[in-house]
Structures are given as C-alpha cells and as structure tokens.
Write a protein that holds these residues in place. Sequence first.
Motif, PDB file in Angstrom:
ATOM      1  N   GLN A 103       0.807  -1.223   0.000  1.00 11.59           N
ATOM      2  CA  GLN A 103       0.000   0.000   0.000  1.00 11.59           C
ATOM      3  C   GLN A 103       0.840   1.272   0.000  1.00 11.59           C
ATOM      4  N   ALA A 104       1.974   1.253  -0.674  1.00 10.39           N
ATOM      5  CA  ALA A 104       2.855   2.425  -0.678  1.00 10.39           C
ATOM      6  C   ALA A 104       2.352   3.487  -1.648  1.00 10.39           C
ATOM      7  N   ASP A 105       2.700   4.740  -1.363  1.00  7.21           N
ATOM      8  CA  ASP A 105       2.344   5.836  -2.272  1.00  7.21           C
ATOM      9  C   ASP A 105       3.132   5.753  -3.577  1.00  7.21           C
ATOM     10  N   ILE A 106       4.400   5.347  -3.478  1.00  9.59           N
ATOM     11  CA  ILE A 106       5.255   5.173  -4.655  1.00  9.59           C
ATOM     12  C   ILE A 106       5.830   3.768  -4.618  1.00  9.59           C
ATOM     13  N   ILE A 107       5.663   3.038  -5.701  1.00 15.68           N
ATOM     14  CA  ILE A 107       6.266   1.713  -5.829  1.00 15.68           C
ATOM     15  C   ILE A 107       7.138   1.728  -7.074  1.00 15.68           C
ATOM     16  N   GLN A 108       8.415   1.424  -6.904  1.00 15.77           N
ATOM     17  CA  GLN A 108       9.351   1.460  -8.024  1.00 15.77           C
ATOM     18  C   GLN A 108       9.858   0.064  -8.333  1.00 15.77           C
ATOM     19  N   GLU A 133      18.912   0.674  -4.697  1.00 18.49           N
ATOM     20  CA  GLU A 133      19.126  -0.333  -3.654  1.00 18.49           C
ATOM     21  C   GLU A 133      18.222  -0.101  -2.449  1.00 18.49           C
ATOM     22  N   ILE A 134      17.587   1.061  -2.377  1.00 22.67           N
ATOM     23  CA  ILE A 134      16.706   1.349  -1.246  1.00 22.67           C
ATOM     24  C   ILE A 134      15.438   0.521  -1.359  1.00 22.67           C
ATOM     25  N   ALA A 135      15.090  -0.188  -0.271  1.00 23.16           N
ATOM     26  CA  ALA A 135      13.901  -1.047  -0.290  1.00 23.16           C
ATOM     27  C   ALA A 135      12.657  -0.291   0.149  1.00 23.16           C
ATOM     28  N   SER A 136      12.804   0.597   1.133  1.00 23.47           N
ATOM     29  CA  SER A 136      11.632   1.311   1.630  1.00 23.47           C
ATOM     30  C   SER A 136      12.020   2.619   2.299  1.00 23.47           C
ATOM     31  N   LEU A 137      11.110   3.562   2.274  1.00 19.41           N
ATOM     32  CA  LEU A 137      11.273   4.847   2.934  1.00 19.41           C
ATOM     33  C   LEU A 137       9.932   5.258   3.519  1.00 19.41           C
ATOM     34  N   THR A 138       9.976   5.921   4.654  1.00 23.01           N
ATOM     35  CA  THR A 138       8.757   6.408   5.285  1.00 23.01           C
ATOM     36  C   THR A 138       8.927   7.884   5.619  1.00 23.01           C
ATOM     37  N   GLY A 139       7.932   8.678   5.242  1.00 19.56           N
ATOM     38  CA  GLY A 139       7.960  10.112   5.519  1.00 19.56           C
ATOM     39  C   GLY A 139       8.371  10.905   4.291  1.00 19.56           C
ATOM     40  N   ARG A 199       8.286   2.167  -1.673  1.00 24.24           N
ATOM     41  CA  ARG A 199       8.799   0.805  -1.658  1.00 24.24           C
ATOM     42  C   ARG A 199       9.337   0.478  -3.044  1.00 24.24           C
ATOM     43  N   SER A 200      10.388  -0.319  -3.100  1.00 21.70           N
ATOM     44  CA  SER A 200      10.887  -0.791  -4.390  1.00 21.70           C
ATOM     45  C   SER A 200      10.707  -2.302  -4.468  1.00 21.70           C
ATOM     46  N   ILE A 201      10.322  -2.767  -5.645  1.00 20.90           N
ATOM     47  CA  ILE A 201      10.135  -4.189  -5.894  1.00 20.90           C
ATOM     48  C   ILE A 201      11.381  -4.705  -6.607  1.00 20.90           C
ATOM     49  N   PRO A 202      12.021  -5.761  -6.091  1.00 19.57           N
ATOM     50  CA  PRO A 202      13.317  -6.199  -6.636  1.00 19.57           C
ATOM     51  C   PRO A 202      13.184  -7.020  -7.902  1.00 19.57           C
ATOM     52  N   LEU A 203      12.442  -6.500  -8.865  1.00 21.67           N
ATOM     53  CA  LEU A 203      12.258  -7.171 -10.141  1.00 21.67           C
ATOM     54  C   LEU A 203      12.394  -6.137 -11.269  1.00 21.67           C
ATOM     55  N   LYS A 204      13.064  -6.520 -12.340  1.00 20.29           N
ATOM     56  CA  LYS A 204      13.182  -5.635 -13.505  1.00 20.29           C
ATOM     57  C   LYS A 204      11.952  -5.844 -14.390  1.00 20.29           C
TER      58      LYS A 204
END
Length: 208
Positions: A103-108, A133-139, A199-204
């Motif tokens: 449920q993230a605002d931005i998913i990369q 390489e960043i998996a998640s950020l909050t704020g 959040r970033s998804i570790p898939l190309k």
Amino acid sequence: IPIYNVEKYLRQALSSVVNQSYRNLDIVCVDDGSTDNSLLIIKEYAAQDNRIQLITQDNQGTYIARQVGVDAAQGDYILFLDPDDWLELDACEKLSDFAKTYQADIIQCGAYVEREGGWKDVAEWMYRLLNPEIASLTGTDAIMDACFIELKIIWNMIGKMFKASVAKKAFSCQEKSRIIMLEDCIASFYTCAFSQTYRSIPLKLYHY
C-alpha cells in the motif's frame, strides 16, 4: 502514455501494455499533436481494445500530456510509460500484487536499459539509477532527501507506480506550462512532496 512522433517504437510500447497478464487496466494514451503515423497506430490499437482511452491535443509537450493523462485516469494506481519504452508482460500483475501487500504511495520496479549503439557509460549510469538499492522509505522528508539530495532514487517518472490519489493531487498543483527540459524532475518533485511511503520491488519490469 504521452505520445509524440514515435511511430518507430509505438507498436512495441502499446503491445507490451495491451498484452499484460493483468487485464483490469485503464490505458490512457495522450497524443500530443503527432505529425507522423503515431495517431493512426493508437487508433488501430484502440479499435481492437476498448480499455484504451485516446486523448488528442495540440502539441504542448510531455509535461502537459502527462497532466492530462493523470486527470483522465480512473485506476487506483498510475504507471507512466514513455512511448519508446516497454513493459515486461507481467509488470502490472507483479506491481499490483506488491501494491496490495504494501500500500505504498510510490512503488518502483527495476529496469533494463536498452542501448542502441554508443553511450555505454551513460547506459551504465542510467542502469544504476533505475535500479535503486533502497527497499523502503517512510515520511515525505526521507523520500525527498533520497531523491533530490542523496540521489539514491532517480527523479524520472518512469518505472514507478503512484497511488492515483497522490498523483492526482500532485499533478493538480502543477501549472499547465510547456516545459522543454527536466519535466520529469519537476513532476517527481511534486509527487514526492505528496508521498509518505516508498517501496521498491526487486524485479526488472521496465525497459528503458
């Protein structure tokens, strides 16, 4: 999908969208006054797929074309695709599943960099930026810092899926002005400013 004079690449881009394994898509194509066969190609695809919403306008640039597209979009999330790029055929399915979980605002997602000819150094640089390489950020502060100060997240709009509520709020605040350079940077600034979670998804899943 903002479209302007990309007949060479457009079929590949559109085919990668209409053939997605995830079928519940609202496909918004904004033709920005193309003078080649791009508009005819979109109409051809739209005649075969009623999920495609075609909007035509006089040439105003990618920045305004995206604003128009965001305003017209009806889905829960918005994914931007440049018309000379394309998606893996399970991209929307993977991103949708990830969105339901986090449920993230931005998913990369990650991206492949398709190089035509030279510019190897630039391609390698883009590959690093498009695969953070960043998996998640909050704020909001953490997201803005990572994107615009630490440069750990690229400020391109592509390869990212945004909550529609966030994207619509962010794009409604932007002036409808023709911007020739760094339009992604400005649009990204607004979307990051209205986002609380990344959040970033570790898939190309994106081909740049």
